[in-house]
Each structure stands twice: as C-alpha cells, then as structure tokens.
Design an enzyme around this catalytic site. Sequence first.
Site, PDB file in Angstrom:
ATOM      1  N   HIS A  95       0.837  -1.199   0.000  1.00  0.00           N
ATOM      2  CA  HIS A  95       0.000   0.000   0.000  1.00  0.00           C
ATOM      3  C   HIS A  95       0.868   1.243   0.000  1.00  0.00           C
ATOM      4  CE1 HIS A  95      -3.447   2.573   0.923  1.00  0.00           C
ATOM      5  NE2 HIS A  95      -2.660   3.197   1.777  1.00  0.00           N
ATOM      6  N   ARG A 119     -14.706  12.791   8.572  1.00  0.00           N
ATOM      7  CA  ARG A 119     -13.410  13.454   8.822  1.00  0.00           C
ATOM      8  C   ARG A 119     -13.099  14.463   7.722  1.00  0.00           C
ATOM      9  NH1 ARG A 119      -9.521   8.854   8.646  1.00  0.00           N
ATOM     10  NH2 ARG A 119      -7.932  10.428   8.924  1.00  0.00           N
ATOM     11  N   SER A 129      -7.452   4.064   9.737  1.00  0.00           N
ATOM     12  CA  SER A 129      -8.186   4.027   8.469  1.00  0.00           C
ATOM     13  C   SER A 129      -7.464   3.126   7.462  1.00  0.00           C
ATOM     14  CB  SER A 129      -8.304   5.466   7.943  1.00  0.00           C
ATOM     15  OG  SER A 129      -8.745   5.481   6.621  1.00  0.00           O
TER      16      SER A 129
HETATM   17  N1  URA Z   1      -5.873   7.285   3.298  1.00  0.00           N
HETATM   18  C1  URA Z   1      -6.812   6.564   3.949  1.00  0.00           C
HETATM   19  O1  URA Z   1      -7.224   5.510   3.494  1.00  0.00           O
HETATM   20  N2  URA Z   1      -7.272   7.045   5.127  1.00  0.00           N
HETATM   21  C2  URA Z   1      -6.838   8.201   5.673  1.00  0.00           C
HETATM   22  O2  URA Z   1      -7.295   8.570   6.737  1.00  0.00           O
HETATM   23  C3  URA Z   1      -5.882   8.946   4.979  1.00  0.00           C
HETATM   24  C4  URA Z   1      -5.410   8.450   3.788  1.00  0.00           C
END
Ligand code: URA
Length: 439
Positions: free
Chosen positions: A82, A168, A183
Amino acid sequence: MDISEVIKVKRDGGKLSKEEIEWFVSASTSHEIADYQISAMLMAMFINGLDDEETAQLTIAMRDSGEKPDLSSIPGIKVDKHSTGGVGDKTTLSACPLAAACGAKVAKMSGRGLGFTGGTVDKLSAVPGYVTALSEEEFFDVVRKTGISVVSQTKNIAAADKIFYALRDVTATVDSIPLISASIMSKKLALGSDAILLDVKCGEAAFMNDIDEAGKLARTMTEIGARAGKKVVAMITAMDQPLGKAVGNTLEVKEAIEVLKGNGPEDITELSVSIAGMMIYLAEKAESHEQGKAMAAEALKDGRGLMKLKEMIEGQGGDPAVCDDPDAVMGTAKYSRDVVCKTDGYVNKIHGVTIGLASMNAGAGRKKMDDVIDLRAGIILEKKVGDAVSVGNTLCTVFADDETKLEEACRTAESAFVIEECAPEKTPLILDIVTNGSI
Ligand code: URA
C-alpha cells in the site's frame, strides 16, 4: 452504552476501554448513533489522541465492521502493498509483478483515483479488455494460476472507515496520525494478506511533509500490524517530485512496462526493485531485504517480471500484447503540446501536486467520483529535479484527447517547475525502513 458518556471520556483526555471502542464502531456502522455524535468523538480523538493500544483496538474494530475476503484457499504467503499516495506512483504495476515472479503471492484490491492522485484500477482500465471487477472466485483463481491479481475493491471492506472518512473529510479531522493509521490499516488487515508492505510517502506532495511525522505514521501502522499478528514493514520514501516521468493512466502503464523491460527512469526502477525485494523477503522467499532486492533485480533483467505482468493481464481478459507494444495496443492521445523552459539553470523542484492537477486538467483525473476520465491524457516529464536546462528545452509534454484542455494544463504544468541558477543537493529516494520488530 451512552454515547455522550463515551465522548466525554475522550473529550477529557482519558483512555477509552476496548469495550467502549468496539461499541462506538459498531454503533456508528449500525447508525445507532448520529453523524454529529460520531464527528464529536472523532474530533475528541483528533485533539486528545489515542495511545498505541487504543489505536490498535480502533483498527481491529473497524477491520471487523465490514466484509473480509478469506484468502486461505490460495497457497503460499500472500503479501499486500500500500502506498499512502503519490503523483506518478505506478509501483503496483512494476514492483508487484517482480515480487510475484520471485514467489510472493499478490492478491491485491485497489481503488480508483480522485483529484490529483491516480488510482491503479484506472491505470489498468487503460489496457483493452482488462477486467478489474472479477468475482471473488475468479480473483482467487488468477492468483492461484499466475501468483498475482489486481482487482477493484468490490466488497464492503471496513464499513466503519467509509462513515468515519466521509465525516473526517468535512470536519477537519483527516490529518491525525492515529486516525489515518486506523483508516489505512483497517482496510489492509481486512483484505487478509499475511504480510503488508507500506510505502509511506514523505515530502511536499504527501500527507506527511517531514521525516519525523512520516516516521510516526510508519511506526504507528507497523505497531498496529504487530498487535494484529501480521508482518508489516513501512518504507519511508521521498515524494518531493512525481515518481518516474509519466503521470496519467495509459502513460503510467507504458512506463511500468518500460521499468520491467529495464528501460525505466532511475527513481521508479530503484523503488520498484526495493519494494519488490521487501515483498519477496516478507513472503519468506529471501533471507533478507538485500537478497530480495537482488532476486527482484534478476527478475527484471531476465524479463520474468514482465512475463508476470503479461500473465496477469491475460488472466484478467486484457490484451497481453500491450507488454510488447504499448502504443499500438493502448493508443496515444490525439493532441500533445510541449512546455518549454524560459531560463537557463537547474531544475530545483517539480511540485507534485501541481503536476497532478495539470494532468487532471488535461482530462486524466476525476473531480467527482462519477466523472469520466480520458485514459490517454497526462504528462511526460522530460526533465527531473537536478537536471540542467537551457532556454528552449522541453520541460514536459502534456497529452490530451481534447485540444481545448491543453492550454490550461500546460500553464499549470509550467508553474510546477522551479528553475534556479545552482543545482540542488541530491537527496535519497528511500529515507528509512521501519520494521518495528515484526520481521
Ligand atoms: N488514506 C486513507 O485511506 N485514510 C486516511 O485517513 C488517509 C489516507
């Protein structure tokens, strides 16, 4: 539980219990509590923070709030990758085939792009015939046969994250290390791989602008991984200019193919080999990252990485000839225009966000999630940071199928370049590697 009482604990700087965190996540997902109460809790978390234990508990509860593919029917160690997001980052297409060619199993779900950042699913859509929306059985089958598959995320992964992220985004609570970590990691853990390689981007065009903040994010995410019983490594890499030379979907697929042919730009080639090397190590096919890198470099040199990409493309219905002649198979944009240098000197900066916006203006990116994009639009950087330039040199070329979009895109792209008299200091691409004792 009473949501006001739970919010009060965090509002007053206290520590939430596991039960309170689990209840908050499940009550949010089941809509038992209102958006304004969820937002108040997220703001309290943003302001007063979460310790490592709370962050891990929040992540696990979010992981369990949605569907979780079961990859156990795929033999071998599954390794996911990722990136926290970077302009021109096409390493899923260049590094993952190298890792798969050396024995790592890659079962990867990716997303579409929004705004100035690209998405791997859009890039793969540029390959004629390539199907990103496979059923779970078809997805697993491609991994069993070829060792690698990249599909779009169809399942309802980490349902709570969708609710939290949307709130958010509009309540100024995005840039919190515990919330970003929860997240990202809730989604990655839900996807079920055995090990995860995180590429934490650091620099002007990234979430984290300085190495200390990037280090904190990397440590928080690897710590969550360790607490969840997964091997997680974070590489902190520079995002001070776009990665490679190509930005835009078709152009990035072509550049990834060039990397796998051994003809790619230096930075993206170095990063692809390093990421693949770490994935090979995480898959226990190498004894160290160094050995993994040597294996990846060999797979690049002898063409096995390119073969792997070809097999994956063919396995998902795409035209494998794209790997032999990308221009003939994917086509090129109808129009292009060069951005020309107006002074002598050295390129000191190329603002990544500005190049991303220019590419979006040319048609390559979406402003809204349902926008239709021009897959062949984008930018090729002819000069990178450190290059000497003279008046009249081409800094970059902008491509688009719609000629009216070229002018604005060129103006934006030109403003991304900072030319100065002296050459800038050379800085490393890979800034740090955080393992947190997990390997
Ligand atoms: N990418 C995400 O998946 N979540 C976040 O909070 C910030 C970046």
